[in-house]
Design an enzyme around this catalytic site. Structure first.
Site, PDB file in Angstrom:
ATOM      1  N   GLN A  54       0.838  -1.202   0.000  1.00  0.00           N
ATOM      2  CA  GLN A  54       0.000   0.000   0.000  1.00  0.00           C
ATOM      3  C   GLN A  54       0.870   1.248   0.000  1.00  0.00           C
ATOM      4  OE1 GLN A  54      -2.119   2.604  -0.353  1.00  0.00           O
ATOM      5  NE2 GLN A  54      -3.758   1.373   0.522  1.00  0.00           N
ATOM      6  N   GLY A  95      -9.030  -0.238  -1.148  1.00  0.00           N
ATOM      7  CA  GLY A  95     -10.161  -0.043  -0.225  1.00  0.00           C
ATOM      8  C   GLY A  95      -9.764  -0.092   1.234  1.00  0.00           C
ATOM      9  N   GLU A  96      -8.516   0.310   1.536  1.00  0.00           N
ATOM     10  CA  GLU A  96      -8.075   0.212   2.934  1.00  0.00           C
ATOM     11  C   GLU A  96      -8.870   1.117   3.862  1.00  0.00           C
ATOM     12  OE1 GLU A  96      -4.025   0.259   5.689  1.00  0.00           O
ATOM     13  OE2 GLU A  96      -3.889   0.027   3.525  1.00  0.00           O
ATOM     14  N   ASN A 130      -4.370   3.714  -6.217  1.00  0.00           N
ATOM     15  CA  ASN A 130      -4.049   4.814  -5.313  1.00  0.00           C
ATOM     16  C   ASN A 130      -3.906   6.132  -6.071  1.00  0.00           C
ATOM     17  OD1 ASN A 130      -3.307   5.542  -2.501  1.00  0.00           O
ATOM     18  ND2 ASN A 130      -1.386   6.155  -3.451  1.00  0.00           N
TER      19      ASN A 130
END
Length: 300
Positions: A54, A95-96, A130
């Protein structure tokens, strides 16, 4: 409403299928993989781990609480995306924020799209997803671009095709990474804009960048005012540089330059350093004029 209930029930049915050890899906070729991959599945939230790739490392707590309140009221409207890494084990691809907010309100399951991807594909998906976000700061975007170039081994042209951005736009973001780390932090914290950063990057010396950065913060300078300060700084540096590196042209060289000018039919300029080395500058007004000078030099 019936359609939504059916979709939800289907997700629960697929979830049960994924928990059957006799039907563990490890690749897109396995039995029942076509039923699961790309479908919305209700997954146990504890079976999902965060993505080590991420690119985003900071999350606004207030915004996260707002999202948690919305999820508590309406549920998770947009499913997250995960990749299957083992039996009943998944890793976030995108979708964090939704995942974190769902955990905050105590959800036991979360709707998810399942993908089967290797580490490199997972990194690329996470980075590209992102980049498409609207609330990223310029440094986050630049770092994501740099990771795609370095870790996925893309060229700027390939990156341009992948994310739908002009190469010049990508290059402008990447240049921001040459700024002093203090300035990069200031951009991430919202103290100055990308426009300020693009102006400051024209200063090669980091101490000069920091000097003007401090003035931007202290005086709330606009981008235009910053650009003006940068130009004045460059002119000042250029003037002092010329004084320190150039020397008076000796008489014998001046005489030779006059002869050169007459020979070439153009005003030849000369620059001599204090060390005694230098350069001749012969101007030309067009390609035709250049070819004329070329013939004279070659003695044709």
């Amino acid at each position: 409403m019936a359609k939504a209930t059916k979709k939800q029930a289907l997700g629960r049915g697929l979830s049960a299928l994924l928990k059957d050890p006799d039907n563990d899906i490890k690749s897109a070729k396995d039995k029942n993989a076509d039923k699961v991959v790309g479908s919305i599945v209700e997954l146990d939230i504890e079976a999902i781990e965060v993505n080590p790739f991420q690119p985003r490392t900071s999350f606004n707590e207030d915004a996260l609480q707002e999202l948690a309140s919305s999820i508590k009221e309406l549920g998770v409207i947009q499913p997250i995306t995960v990749r299957k890494i083992d039996f009943n084990k998944y890793q976030l691809v995108s979708g964090e924020r939704r995942y974190r907010a769902s955990k905050l309100v105590g959800l036991k399951t979360i709707p998810a799209y399942i993908r089967i991807a290797n580490d490199q594909e997972s990194l690329e998906m996470a980075l590209v997803e992102n980049i498409q976000r609207q609330d990223l700061d310029p440094i986050e975007i630049a770092l994501s671009y740099q990771r795609l170039l370095d870790e996925i081994d893309l060229t700027q042209e390939q990156l341009s095709d992948r994310i739908g951005k002009n190469r010049s736009t990508i290059a402008n973001y990447l240049r921001l990474l040459k700024l002093d780390p203090i300035i990069q932090t200031g951009m991430r914290d919202g103290f100055l804009s990308m426009g300020h950063g693009r102006a400051l990057i024209n200063l090669e010396k980091l101490d000069e960048q920091l000097s003007i950065y401090e003035k931007i913060i202290a005086n709330s300078l606009s981008v235009r005012e910053t650009e003006k300060l940068v130009r004045e700084n460059q002119q000042k540096s250029s003037g002092s540089s010329k004084k320190s590196t150039t020397s008076k042209v000796p008489k014998e060289i001046k005489g030779a330059v006059k002869n050169f000018s007459e020979y070439f039919g153009a005003k030849v300029d000369v620059k001599v350093s204090k060390k005694g080395n230098g350069k001749l500058i012969i101007p030309f007004s067009s390609e035709e004029d250049f070819n004329r000078l070329k013939k004279l030099i070659e003695g044709e």
